[in-house]
Design a protein around this motif. Structure first.
Motif, PDB file in Angstrom:
ATOM      1  N   ALA A  55       0.811  -1.219   0.000  1.00 32.01           N
ATOM      2  CA  ALA A  55       0.000   0.000   0.000  1.00 32.01           C
ATOM      3  C   ALA A  55       0.846   1.271   0.000  1.00 32.01           C
ATOM      4  O   ALA A  55       0.300   2.375   0.082  1.00 32.01           O
ATOM      5  N   PHE A  56       2.147   1.148  -0.083  1.00 35.86           N
ATOM      6  CA  PHE A  56       3.038   2.301   0.088  1.00 35.86           C
ATOM      7  C   PHE A  56       2.810   3.393  -0.953  1.00 35.86           C
ATOM      8  O   PHE A  56       2.887   4.582  -0.643  1.00 35.86           O
ATOM      9  N   ALA A  57       2.507   3.019  -2.168  1.00 35.05           N
ATOM     10  CA  ALA A  57       2.307   4.025  -3.218  1.00 35.05           C
ATOM     11  C   ALA A  57       1.146   4.956  -2.870  1.00 35.05           C
ATOM     12  O   ALA A  57       1.161   6.131  -3.237  1.00 35.05           O
ATOM     13  N   GLY A  58       0.167   4.471  -2.141  1.00 35.10           N
ATOM     14  CA  GLY A  58      -0.977   5.285  -1.774  1.00 35.10           C
ATOM     15  C   GLY A  58      -0.836   5.994  -0.443  1.00 35.10           C
ATOM     16  O   GLY A  58      -1.722   6.730  -0.031  1.00 35.10           O
ATOM     17  N   HIS A  59       0.280   5.768   0.255  1.00 37.20           N
ATOM     18  CA  HIS A  59       0.489   6.398   1.568  1.00 37.20           C
ATOM     19  C   HIS A  59       1.054   7.799   1.389  1.00 37.20           C
ATOM     20  O   HIS A  59       2.146   7.989   0.886  1.00 37.20           O
ATOM     21  N   HIS A  60       0.268   8.772   1.817  1.00 37.80           N
ATOM     22  CA  HIS A  60       0.721  10.166   1.725  1.00 37.80           C
ATOM     23  C   HIS A  60       0.566  10.862   3.068  1.00 37.80           C
ATOM     24  O   HIS A  60       0.550  12.078   3.138  1.00 37.80           O
ATOM     25  N   GLY A  61       0.448  10.073   4.140  1.00 39.60           N
ATOM     26  CA  GLY A  61       0.254  10.631   5.473  1.00 39.60           C
ATOM     27  C   GLY A  61       1.514  11.283   5.999  1.00 39.60           C
ATOM     28  O   GLY A  61       2.604  11.121   5.460  1.00 39.60           O
ATOM     29  N   THR A  62       1.347  12.005   7.085  1.00 41.75           N
ATOM     30  CA  THR A  62       2.482  12.709   7.666  1.00 41.75           C
ATOM     31  C   THR A  62       3.272  11.822   8.615  1.00 41.75           C
ATOM     32  O   THR A  62       4.447  12.058   8.829  1.00 41.75           O
ATOM     33  N   SER A  63       2.645  10.798   9.173  1.00 47.31           N
ATOM     34  CA  SER A  63       3.339   9.951  10.137  1.00 47.31           C
ATOM     35  C   SER A  63       3.379   8.507   9.663  1.00 47.31           C
ATOM     36  O   SER A  63       2.390   7.777   9.776  1.00 47.31           O
ATOM     37  N   THR A  64       4.509   8.105   9.149  1.00 51.82           N
ATOM     38  CA  THR A  64       4.681   6.724   8.707  1.00 51.82           C
ATOM     39  C   THR A  64       4.599   5.786   9.899  1.00 51.82           C
ATOM     40  O   THR A  64       4.044   4.693   9.797  1.00 51.82           O
ATOM     41  N   ARG A  65       5.128   6.212  11.034  1.00 50.40           N
ATOM     42  CA  ARG A  65       5.075   5.379  12.237  1.00 50.40           C
ATOM     43  C   ARG A  65       3.629   5.088  12.627  1.00 50.40           C
ATOM     44  O   ARG A  65       3.264   3.941  12.887  1.00 50.40           O
ATOM     45  N   ALA A  66       2.797   6.106  12.662  1.00 46.51           N
ATOM     46  CA  ALA A  66       1.384   5.917  13.023  1.00 46.51           C
ATOM     47  C   ALA A  66       0.691   5.016  12.005  1.00 46.51           C
ATOM     48  O   ALA A  66      -0.139   4.173  12.375  1.00 46.51           O
ATOM     49  N   TRP A  67       1.020   5.160  10.743  1.00 48.86           N
ATOM     50  CA  TRP A  67       0.443   4.333   9.682  1.00 48.86           C
ATOM     51  C   TRP A  67       0.823   2.864   9.891  1.00 48.86           C
ATOM     52  O   TRP A  67      -0.034   1.982   9.828  1.00 48.86           O
ATOM     53  N   LEU A  68       2.091   2.610  10.178  1.00 42.53           N
ATOM     54  CA  LEU A  68       2.549   1.230  10.418  1.00 42.53           C
ATOM     55  C   LEU A  68       1.904   0.641  11.674  1.00 42.53           C
ATOM     56  O   LEU A  68       1.505  -0.528  11.686  1.00 42.53           O
ATOM     57  N   VAL A  69       1.808   1.434  12.729  1.00 45.54           N
ATOM     58  CA  VAL A  69       1.183   0.959  13.969  1.00 45.54           C
ATOM     59  C   VAL A  69      -0.276   0.593  13.720  1.00 45.54           C
ATOM     60  O   VAL A  69      -0.770  -0.423  14.205  1.00 45.54           O
ATOM     61  N   THR A  70      -0.971   1.404  12.939  1.00 45.55           N
ATOM     62  CA  THR A  70      -2.368   1.125  12.626  1.00 45.55           C
ATOM     63  C   THR A  70      -2.498  -0.189  11.858  1.00 45.55           C
ATOM     64  O   THR A  70      -3.367  -1.016  12.166  1.00 45.55           O
ATOM     65  N   ILE A  71      -1.642  -0.405  10.887  1.00 44.69           N
ATOM     66  CA  ILE A  71      -1.657  -1.669  10.134  1.00 44.69           C
ATOM     67  C   ILE A  71      -1.408  -2.831  11.084  1.00 44.69           C
ATOM     68  O   ILE A  71      -2.111  -3.847  11.062  1.00 44.69           O
ATOM     69  N   CYS A  72      -0.410  -2.693  11.950  1.00 47.92           N
ATOM     70  CA  CYS A  72      -0.055  -3.745  12.903  1.00 47.92           C
ATOM     71  C   CYS A  72      -1.226  -4.052  13.840  1.00 47.92           C
ATOM     72  O   CYS A  72      -1.561  -5.218  14.076  1.00 47.92           O
TER      73      CYS A  72
END
Length: 181
Positions: A55-72
């Motif tokens: 999903a990385f191509a569609g990730h444009h958020g400001t916090s990659t850490r928060a995005w990864l934590v949410t996926i986890c």
């Protein structure tokens, strides 16, 4: 041999690794405290990074850490629901395993035992409190970030952390655990 899926020529694999690898330790800590097992935590981290890469191509958020934590967290919840629906047979203890030939230094053993007790005590907390504590204290997230991930208000997160800390302190006091770890 290159890992499967990381052979893109457009540089997105490098960008993905640069953006996500700094958060690997935090994601592992979140995974461990949701899975309560090192092997499951490693599987959860691997699946998190696979999903994130897809999903990385569609990730444009400001916090990659928060995005990864949410996926986890979403993967951990899904796994927990799957596991609760199936019968699991517990393996019998293996009496043939020999003790380690070279035990670690006494201080390391005691510290390891204390951390294990703290982890067990953390597992006794209600899921809402445990997740709030893990995300804020171990993953270093802000209350606002945690609120977004858990779908509640910032004040609710702060309340869960406060109540969780109080309950955790009570559990540790009953077990006479050194809080300095």
């Amino acid at each position: 041999m290159r890992p499967i899926g990381l052979d893109r020529a457009d540089g997105s694999a490098k960008a993905f690794l640069e953006a996500t690898l700094p958060h690997l330790d935090i994601i592992y800590r979140v995974a461990f405290h949701t899975a309560h097992d090192h092997h499951r935590a490693e599987d959860l981290v691997q699946e998190t990074y696979l999903r994130a890469y897809a999903a990385f191509a569609g990730h444009h958020g400001t916090s990659t850490r928060a995005w990864l934590v949410t996926i986890c967290l979403n993967l951990a919840r899904s796994e927990s629901r799957r596991r609760s629906r199936r019968v699991v047979e517990a393996p019998l203890p293996d009496d043939d395993i020999a003790p380690a030939a070279n035990p670690p230094v006494t201080d390391l053993v005691i510290a390891g035992l204390e951390r294990e007790r703290v982890t067990r005590a953390l597992a006794q907390l209600p899921e809402e409190q445990r997740l709030a504590i893990v995300l804020m204290d171990l993953a270093g997230q802000t209350a606002a970030e945690v609120a977004g991930q858990l779908g509640c208000s910032r004040n609710t997160v702060l309340s869960r952390v406060h109540r969780g800390h109080r309950r955790l302190a009570g559990i540790l006091a009953r077990e006479d655990v050194d809080h300095g770890l």
